[in-house]
Design an enzyme around this catalytic site. Sequence first.
Site, PDB file in Angstrom:
ATOM      1  N   SER A 159       0.883  -1.199   0.161  1.00  0.00           N
ATOM      2  CA  SER A 159       0.085  -0.112   0.022  1.00  0.00           C
ATOM      3  C   SER A 159       0.844   1.098   0.169  1.00  0.00           C
ATOM      4  O   SER A 159       1.900   1.155   0.397  1.00  0.00           O
ATOM      5  CB  SER A 159      -0.958   0.005   1.291  1.00  0.00           C
ATOM      6  OG  SER A 159      -1.519   1.205   1.388  1.00  0.00           O
ATOM      7  N   TYR A 172      -1.614  -0.372  10.093  1.00  0.00           N
ATOM      8  CA  TYR A 172      -1.738  -0.804   8.646  1.00  0.00           C
ATOM      9  C   TYR A 172      -0.482  -0.437   7.791  1.00  0.00           C
ATOM     10  O   TYR A 172       0.198  -1.356   7.252  1.00  0.00           O
ATOM     11  CB  TYR A 172      -2.948  -0.370   7.917  1.00  0.00           C
ATOM     12  CG  TYR A 172      -3.186  -0.693   6.554  1.00  0.00           C
ATOM     13  CD1 TYR A 172      -3.805  -2.088   6.440  1.00  0.00           C
ATOM     14  CD2 TYR A 172      -3.171   0.155   5.630  1.00  0.00           C
ATOM     15  CE1 TYR A 172      -3.862  -2.706   4.991  1.00  0.00           C
ATOM     16  CE2 TYR A 172      -3.245  -0.546   4.207  1.00  0.00           C
ATOM     17  CZ  TYR A 172      -3.772  -1.754   4.177  1.00  0.00           C
ATOM     18  OH  TYR A 172      -4.141  -1.970   2.612  1.00  0.00           O
ATOM     19  N   LYS A 176       2.435  -2.694   6.162  1.00  0.00           N
ATOM     20  CA  LYS A 176       2.707  -2.658   4.727  1.00  0.00           C
ATOM     21  C   LYS A 176       4.050  -2.492   4.098  1.00  0.00           C
ATOM     22  O   LYS A 176       4.488  -2.925   3.343  1.00  0.00           O
ATOM     23  CB  LYS A 176       1.663  -1.716   3.957  1.00  0.00           C
ATOM     24  CG  LYS A 176       0.166  -2.372   3.923  1.00  0.00           C
ATOM     25  CD  LYS A 176       0.171  -3.764   3.215  1.00  0.00           C
ATOM     26  CE  LYS A 176      -1.344  -3.961   3.454  1.00  0.00           C
ATOM     27  NZ  LYS A 176      -1.580  -5.257   2.558  1.00  0.00           N
TER      28      LYS A 176
END
Length: 268
Positions: A159, A172, A176
């Site tokens: 991401s 998150y 990533k």
Amino acid sequence: MTDNGIDNGIGDGIGGDAGRVDSGKVALVTGASRGIGYGIAEALVARGDRVVITGRNEEALKEAAERLGADRVIGVAGKAHDEAHQALAVERAMEVFGRVDFLVNNAGTNPVFGPIADLDLGVARKVFETNVISALGFAQRTWHAWQKDHGGAIVNIASIAGVSASPFIGAYGMSKAAMINLTLQLAHEMAPGVRVNAIAPAVVRTKFAQALYEGREQEAAAAYPLGRLGVPEDIGGAAAFLTSAQAEWITGQTLVVDGGMFLNAGVH
């Protein structure tokens, strides 16, 4: 054509369908009952691959496999971080299709939204377990089952949150970033037979990312020079390229697919 490429022959243990292109290759795509994973599976099926898709919901997987083509796709339900599920998914690929050339690690989670200073450490562990450790587990299993001796390619879905600060989705973003480094480690260790790359999307219109644009999609899209949010097909096309013969000299890279968002990061 090398084992990393695509051909139009029939692969070992794979039967052909009259009138349909068959690449002779097999892919395993995690988290593929909907969203980005489904878009990737759809792109791979369209070019002739057989595909094993995974996801937590057995009924959703069954419906996805039927839409993609039950003659080309099978689903294996389970949680990505469950090692028994990882083993079963790879075993089923080998049993049904006889090989597993490509792995796309797409399964992920983001159960928390808020400042990282208040992040529950248990939640952080869950995010890393699902987003990073599971990807390593699947990579280890596909390597030993097929790729070590026959070659192939791995694509990790990262991401843009992993290559920049990502307010309110810090766990998150950290996971990533770790996935991008995992890509580098695997690319180095698995060369020359297996190429390993990552894709770093910006916001894609999926249920998973809905909280980032719901009720304000036009405003959110205005931040992108290309004037829209991503769609699963955008990532599917990138994954198809990175697992194709056209990408045979590409490994250890992270392809940013962001609609031009980073173009706005300069001095204004």
